[in-house]
Design an enzyme around this catalytic site. Structure first.
Site, mmCIF file in Angstrom:
data_model
loop_
_atom_site.group_PDB
_atom_site.id
_atom_site.type_symbol
_atom_site.label_atom_id
_atom_site.label_comp_id
_atom_site.label_asym_id
_atom_site.label_seq_id
_atom_site.Cartn_x
_atom_site.Cartn_y
_atom_site.Cartn_z
ATOM 1 N N PHE A 181 0.677 -1.342 -0.041
ATOM 2 C CA PHE A 181 0.157 0.107 0.135
ATOM 3 C C PHE A 181 0.715 1.448 0.031
ATOM 4 O O PHE A 181 0.141 2.348 0.142
ATOM 5 C CB PHE A 181 -1.068 0.021 1.198
ATOM 6 N N SER A 241 7.977 -1.818 1.106
ATOM 7 C CA SER A 241 8.731 -0.827 1.639
ATOM 8 C C SER A 241 10.250 -1.524 1.930
ATOM 9 O O SER A 241 11.151 -0.475 1.848
ATOM 10 C CB SER A 241 8.079 -0.415 3.176
ATOM 11 N N ASP A 276 7.914 -8.197 11.571
ATOM 12 C CA ASP A 276 6.396 -8.429 11.285
ATOM 13 C C ASP A 276 6.271 -9.859 11.714
ATOM 14 O O ASP A 276 6.923 -10.823 11.414
ATOM 15 C CB ASP A 276 6.049 -8.208 9.786
ATOM 16 N N GLY A 318 -0.654 -10.404 9.031
ATOM 17 C CA GLY A 318 -1.750 -9.605 8.542
ATOM 18 C C GLY A 318 -2.170 -8.781 9.748
ATOM 19 O O GLY A 318 -2.469 -9.104 10.923
ATOM 20 N N SER A 353 5.770 -7.027 17.461
ATOM 21 C CA SER A 353 6.741 -5.610 17.489
ATOM 22 C C SER A 353 6.934 -5.544 19.127
ATOM 23 O O SER A 353 8.212 -5.105 19.539
ATOM 24 C CB SER A 353 5.992 -4.639 16.815
ATOM 25 N N ASP A 409 4.577 1.063 10.400
ATOM 26 C CA ASP A 409 3.853 0.898 9.387
ATOM 27 C C ASP A 409 2.947 -0.486 9.560
ATOM 28 O O ASP A 409 3.177 -1.329 8.581
ATOM 29 C CB ASP A 409 4.219 0.853 7.952
ATOM 30 N N HIS A 466 -2.903 -1.100 12.762
ATOM 31 C CA HIS A 466 -3.359 0.336 12.858
ATOM 32 C C HIS A 466 -4.527 0.612 13.878
ATOM 33 O O HIS A 466 -5.315 1.538 13.841
ATOM 34 C CB HIS A 466 -4.147 0.489 11.467
ATOM 35 N N HIS A 518 3.539 5.942 8.381
ATOM 36 C CA HIS A 518 3.081 5.893 7.098
ATOM 37 C C HIS A 518 1.620 5.494 7.689
ATOM 38 O O HIS A 518 1.195 5.563 8.707
ATOM 39 C CB HIS A 518 3.360 4.658 6.518
ATOM 40 N N ASP A 519 0.697 6.032 6.727
ATOM 41 C CA ASP A 519 -0.976 6.091 6.831
ATOM 42 C C ASP A 519 -1.195 7.202 7.628
ATOM 43 O O ASP A 519 -2.124 6.822 8.519
ATOM 44 C CB ASP A 519 -1.498 4.798 7.301
#
Length: 203
Positions: free
Chosen positions: A13, A45, A64, A68, A117, A134, A137, A162-163
């Protein structure tokens, strides 16, 4: 800078203009120390950041769990059936990430760290020259990423988020909220804004 792979062929994205801004920041920062991203997904990224790190002879750590984010799960807007693992009954983006890094010729530069994380940040000891947030969210995950990783930035390091969408109609609020918190902390000064990417300098 020439990339080893066309970013348009990689799921993700990140806008190309945001990717170019990351590369420019990382080209300078990677000469000072390693770079780390939270939220590798399928490697878009990492393609940009990894190219800059390879040029500097430095490493990119990509953190990560590869299951997802919330919005990537079945029934949500950003679910992609191609990354669904039937055996695990879960999203699994790690094979896609590894394939991106292999195709880009970055296997000697990008170190994938598979895990949560928050757990990795608590045990991290190496000063970082640039950190890209990133990941998840939700407010909980965004705050954990900000609180967990910003202390590991060296003085003069860059925090990339990001975002970041000031208008709630454009996207979720947590990245914008941690961006506001960083600026208000007097520990960071904003240096650049490219679409939804914000680049802040640690003072």
């Amino acid at each position: 800078m020439k990339l080893g792979l066309d970013p348009a062929t990689v799921k993700g994205f990140l806008d190309p203009h945001e990717g170019e801004a990351l590369i420019e920041a990382a080209r300078t920062q990677a000469r000072k120390g390693p770079v780390l991203e939270i939220g590798g997904y399928c490697g878009k990224s990492a393609l940009y950041l990894g190219a800059a790190c390879a040029e500097a002879g430095e490493l990119l750590f990509s953190v990560d769990h590869h299951r997802g984010s919330e919005e990537n799960q079945p029934g949500w807007d950003y679910f992609d059936a191609e990354v669904w693992d039937e055996k695990a009954e879960a999203v699994d983006t790690l094979p896609f990430f590894r394939e991106t890094i292999r195709r880009a010729g970055l296997e000697g530069t990008v170190v994938s760290i598979v895990g949560r994380s928050i757990d990795i940040a608590r045990r991290w000891r190496t000063p970082l020259s640039l950190v890209l947030i990133d990941g998840g969210h939700t407010m909980e995950h965004a705050l954990n990423d900000y609180r967990g990783w910003s202390p590991h930035l060296m003085a003069g390091g860059v925090l990339a988020i990001h975002d970041v969408f000031p208008d709630p109609a454009d996207g979720g609020r947590p990245p914008f909220e941690i961006y506001k918190r960083a600026v208000a902390s007097d520990l960071f000064a904003e240096e650049n804004a490219v679409k939804s990417l914000r680049l802040l300098r640690r003072l």
